[in-house]
Design a protein around this motif. Structure first.
Motif, short mmCIF file in Angstrom:
data_model
loop_
_atom_site.label_atom_id
_atom_site.label_comp_id
_atom_site.label_asym_id
_atom_site.label_seq_id
_atom_site.Cartn_x
_atom_site.Cartn_y
_atom_site.Cartn_z
N LEU A 1 0.84 -1.20 0.00
CA LEU A 1 0.00 0.00 0.00
C LEU A 1 0.87 1.25 0.00
O LEU A 1 0.66 2.17 -0.81
CB LEU A 1 -0.94 0.01 1.21
CG LEU A 1 -2.14 -0.92 1.17
CD1 LEU A 1 -2.83 -0.96 2.53
CD2 LEU A 1 -3.12 -0.51 0.07
N VAL A 2 1.85 1.29 0.89
CA VAL A 2 2.73 2.46 0.99
C VAL A 2 3.54 2.63 -0.29
O VAL A 2 3.65 3.75 -0.81
CB VAL A 2 3.65 2.35 2.23
CG1 VAL A 2 4.71 3.45 2.23
CG2 VAL A 2 2.83 2.41 3.51
N GLU A 3 4.07 1.54 -0.81
CA GLU A 3 4.85 1.62 -2.06
C GLU A 3 4.03 2.14 -3.21
O GLU A 3 4.56 2.79 -4.12
CB GLU A 3 5.42 0.24 -2.42
CG GLU A 3 6.57 -0.18 -1.55
CD GLU A 3 7.07 -1.59 -1.85
OE1 GLU A 3 6.57 -2.24 -2.81
OE2 GLU A 3 7.98 -2.05 -1.13
N LYS B 1 -15.29 9.51 -5.19
CA LYS B 1 -13.83 9.50 -5.36
C LYS B 1 -13.13 10.68 -4.66
O LYS B 1 -12.37 11.42 -5.28
CB LYS B 1 -13.46 9.46 -6.83
CG LYS B 1 -14.05 8.24 -7.52
CD LYS B 1 -13.16 7.68 -8.57
CE LYS B 1 -13.77 6.57 -9.36
NZ LYS B 1 -14.22 5.42 -8.66
N PRO B 2 -13.34 10.80 -3.35
CA PRO B 2 -12.65 11.87 -2.62
C PRO B 2 -11.20 11.52 -2.30
O PRO B 2 -10.80 10.34 -2.37
CB PRO B 2 -13.47 11.97 -1.32
CG PRO B 2 -13.93 10.56 -1.10
CD PRO B 2 -14.20 10.02 -2.49
N GLY B 3 -10.42 12.51 -1.95
CA GLY B 3 -9.07 12.30 -1.42
C GLY B 3 -8.18 11.44 -2.29
O GLY B 3 -8.04 11.67 -3.49
N ILE B 4 -7.58 10.45 -1.68
CA ILE B 4 -6.62 9.57 -2.35
C ILE B 4 -7.26 8.84 -3.54
O ILE B 4 -6.56 8.52 -4.51
CB ILE B 4 -5.99 8.56 -1.35
CG1 ILE B 4 -4.84 7.75 -2.00
CG2 ILE B 4 -7.04 7.61 -0.79
CD1 ILE B 4 -3.61 8.56 -2.31
N VAL C 1 -8.70 0.35 -1.79
CA VAL C 1 -8.61 1.44 -0.79
C VAL C 1 -10.01 1.90 -0.40
O VAL C 1 -10.30 2.09 0.79
CB VAL C 1 -7.74 2.60 -1.32
CG1 VAL C 1 -7.84 3.82 -0.43
CG2 VAL C 1 -6.29 2.15 -1.45
N GLY C 2 -10.88 2.07 -1.38
CA GLY C 2 -12.27 2.44 -1.07
C GLY C 2 -12.96 1.40 -0.22
O GLY C 2 -13.71 1.71 0.70
N ALA C 3 -12.68 0.13 -0.51
CA ALA C 3 -13.28 -0.96 0.26
C ALA C 3 -12.75 -1.02 1.68
O ALA C 3 -13.52 -1.28 2.62
CB ALA C 3 -13.04 -2.29 -0.45
N ILE C 4 -11.46 -0.76 1.87
CA ILE C 4 -10.91 -0.73 3.23
C ILE C 4 -11.57 0.38 4.03
O ILE C 4 -11.97 0.19 5.18
CB ILE C 4 -9.37 -0.55 3.21
CG1 ILE C 4 -8.69 -1.79 2.61
CG2 ILE C 4 -8.83 -0.28 4.62
CD1 ILE C 4 -7.23 -1.59 2.26
N ALA C 5 -11.72 1.55 3.41
CA ALA C 5 -12.39 2.67 4.08
C ALA C 5 -13.84 2.33 4.40
O ALA C 5 -14.34 2.62 5.49
CB ALA C 5 -12.30 3.93 3.22
N ALA C 6 -14.53 1.70 3.45
CA ALA C 6 -15.93 1.33 3.67
C ALA C 6 -16.05 0.28 4.77
O ALA C 6 -16.95 0.36 5.62
CB ALA C 6 -16.54 0.80 2.37
#
Length: 166
Positions: free
Chosen positions: A18-20, A124-127, A147-152
């Motif tokens: 993720l960071v990479e 699609k906000p932010g990152i 990433v959207g799924a992790i946030a959700a």
């Protein structure tokens, strides 16, 4: 033994990837805040981060991250066979496997995650805006949905925990 948790190789690799690929926990926390601030007055970013950390501990989530990012990297490097190479490299709108992989993350915390995911995927906000910018030369066909799924999922976990369910 102290309270320090041993991180599995799978989780360590998922977090490193993720960071990479340019995504931090803080980036995801901003998405959780975007989804939940209306429903949780006084919500602090630390609470968002806490819930993201719990989501990232799930093996299903780690597997989705590892799989999706590897497919993005392979497409970015032209290593997939056609027509899959062109489909993933261009993030073709009718290709839904990236969303299906994201659903495996969202599903960990129940149906409210699907609503959160659908909303954030459209906004699609932010990152997520950055990951969807195809001018960078990077392929994020799977990563933006992951990433959207992790946030959700973290938002769902937050909602359930505020009701005493987790």
């Amino acid at each position: 033994m102290d309270n320090e948790r041993i991180i599995s190789i799978s989780e360590e690799t998922a977090r490193r990837l993720l960071v990479e690929r340019g995504v931090t926990i803080d980036d995801i926390a901003e998405l959780v805040m975007f989804l939940q601030k209306k429903y949780h007055p006084g919500l602090q970013i630390e609470e968002c981060i806490y819930n993201i950390e719990r989501v990232l501990q799930k093996r299903e989530v780690q597997n989705a991250i590892l799989t999706g990012i590897q497919l993005d990297i392979l497409a970015e490097n032209g290593k997939l066979e056609e027509p899959l190479q062109s489909i993933i490299a261009s993030d073709e709108s009718l290709y839904g496997v990236d969303e299906i992989l994201a659903f495996s993350i969202v599903n960990v915390y129940g149906s409210i995650g699907f609503t959160n995911y659908g909303y954030i995927d459209k906004q699609k906000p932010g990152i997520l805006e950055k990951l969807n910018d195809h001018s960078s030369g990077k392929c994020h066909t799977f990563l933006d949905d992951i990433v959207g799924a992790i946030a959700a999922a973290a938002s769902s976990r937050l909602a359930h925990s505020s009701k005493g369910e987790i």
